[in-house]
Design an enzyme around this catalytic site. Sequence first.
Site, PDB file in Angstrom:
ATOM      1  N   HIS A  82       0.849  -1.187   0.000  1.00  0.00           N
ATOM      2  CA  HIS A  82       0.000   0.000   0.000  1.00  0.00           C
ATOM      3  C   HIS A  82       0.882   1.232   0.000  1.00  0.00           C
ATOM      4  CE1 HIS A  82      -3.317   2.717   0.870  1.00  0.00           C
ATOM      5  NE2 HIS A  82      -2.524   3.294   1.764  1.00  0.00           N
ATOM      6  N   ASP A 164     -15.266   2.313   7.349  1.00  0.00           N
ATOM      7  CA  ASP A 164     -14.267   3.277   6.883  1.00  0.00           C
ATOM      8  C   ASP A 164     -14.872   4.266   5.897  1.00  0.00           C
ATOM      9  OD1 ASP A 164     -11.489   4.271   6.582  1.00  0.00           O
ATOM     10  OD2 ASP A 164     -11.778   3.572   4.525  1.00  0.00           O
ATOM     11  N   ARG A 171     -14.979  12.482   8.477  1.00  0.00           N
ATOM     12  CA  ARG A 171     -13.709  13.160   8.791  1.00  0.00           C
ATOM     13  C   ARG A 171     -13.404  14.244   7.766  1.00  0.00           C
ATOM     14  NH1 ARG A 171      -9.676   8.694   8.299  1.00  0.00           N
ATOM     15  NH2 ARG A 171      -8.167  10.363   8.642  1.00  0.00           N
ATOM     16  N   SER A 186      -7.848   3.675   9.254  1.00  0.00           N
ATOM     17  CA  SER A 186      -8.481   3.689   7.938  1.00  0.00           C
ATOM     18  C   SER A 186      -7.694   2.837   6.943  1.00  0.00           C
ATOM     19  CB  SER A 186      -8.589   5.132   7.438  1.00  0.00           C
ATOM     20  OG  SER A 186      -9.059   5.176   6.110  1.00  0.00           O
ATOM     21  N   LYS A 190      -8.543  -1.522   5.733  1.00  0.00           N
ATOM     22  CA  LYS A 190      -8.698  -1.966   4.342  1.00  0.00           C
ATOM     23  C   LYS A 190      -7.663  -3.030   3.981  1.00  0.00           C
ATOM     24  CE  LYS A 190      -8.735   2.303   2.574  1.00  0.00           C
ATOM     25  NZ  LYS A 190      -9.094   3.339   3.563  1.00  0.00           N
TER      26      LYS A 190
END
Length: 443
Positions: A82, A164, A171, A186, A190
């Site tokens: 990621h 999320d 947010r 968050s 995922k």
Amino acid sequence: MRMYDIIEKKRDGHELTDAEIAFFVDGYVAGRIPDYQASALLMAIYLRGMSAEETRLLTLHMMNSGEVVDLSGIPGATVDKHSTGGVGDKTSLAVVPMLAAMDPGRTFVAKMTGRGLGHTGGTVDKLESIPGFNTALSQEAFIDCVREHGAAIIGQTGNLVPADKLIYALRDVTATVSSIPLIASSIMSKKLTAGSSCILLDVKVGSGAFMKTVPEAVELAQAMVAIGEGMGRRVKALVTNMDRPLGHAIGNALEVAEVIETLHGRGPADLEHEVLLIASDLLELTGHCTRQEAEARARRVIADGSAFAAFKEIVEAQDGDPRVLDDPSLLPGATLTRTFAAPCDGFVAHIDTEAVGIASAELGAGRLTKEDAIDYGAGITLLKNYGDPVVAGEPVAILHANDPAKLAAGAERLAGAYTFAAKQPPATPLLYATVTRDGIVYA
């Protein structure tokens, strides 16, 4: 249990229990907790922070708020990566096939990824510039593709992490985005939902990244590594430079073409450095070989063409047209170009990388709102990057577009992104730090 009491407890700086965090997440997803109370708790978390255990529990309950991908039927180590987002960051497109080729039959890449919004590009958008490429496989088809071909890359589909989606949207409008516990939960909810056992996190830092300073980026990396390791995954984070675009190409088809060059061993030095680093670290996380052997394999699969062959196999398996990989001129292109030239002799002293990303989006390569359509042929080719020498009138970048108004807007934005100076600026590293369960190692 009352939401009022949970808000008050966090407001006063106390640690929330597992049951209290579950009450909030489950209740908000079910619609029992109104936005105003959820917003109040998020602001309390923003101001008071969360302990490592609170952050882990928040991640766990967000992860379990919807479907969780089960990769237990894949006969080997499952890996994922990621990036926190950057400009010109096309590393996933190279790293995924490299790993499939580096350890066939033992290491599998099950990658779920997202689209771009604002100044950062999305891997899904890059892949969809390949005609026919299907990023919307069902979970069953996704797992079958991973098992059969060693890797697959899809968008985040189905009922994955609904908590999320809801919390992030709140947010975004309540000034609570820049909270380390909320960012970490968050991202990791995922990644953990996607099911892989080994995760490499590329935490970008600099003008083109969300985290602007190395200490901030290291803090986020530590939080995410702690969450993943606390849930039984092997996790490593790299803190890498996004004070300059990565590679030469910015924009979807342009970046796919640059990945093809990289998999043939002809890519830009900074991009090649980063894909070798990520691929080697990920394979080492599996425990199948040493870091030295992993890097040797990473270099070998590029040199012998097997990484490119794996990319072609993945594209074909996901219904993409493999001919574009042999002939990138078949990728979407632009009818209009404009050159941005250096205004003086000297050096590229600074690049506002976020502004470069916005310029690319204004050309049509990205989304300025969620509803915007992508022009896959639009983007920017960088001819000069940070620290490079220039002479007055020398081309610094080429802008690509299919709309004259977008070309003009992108050109104006790009011109303001570059700073030139008479003296060469100091060299900056591509890697600032590595974070693992054992601690931080600065480069």
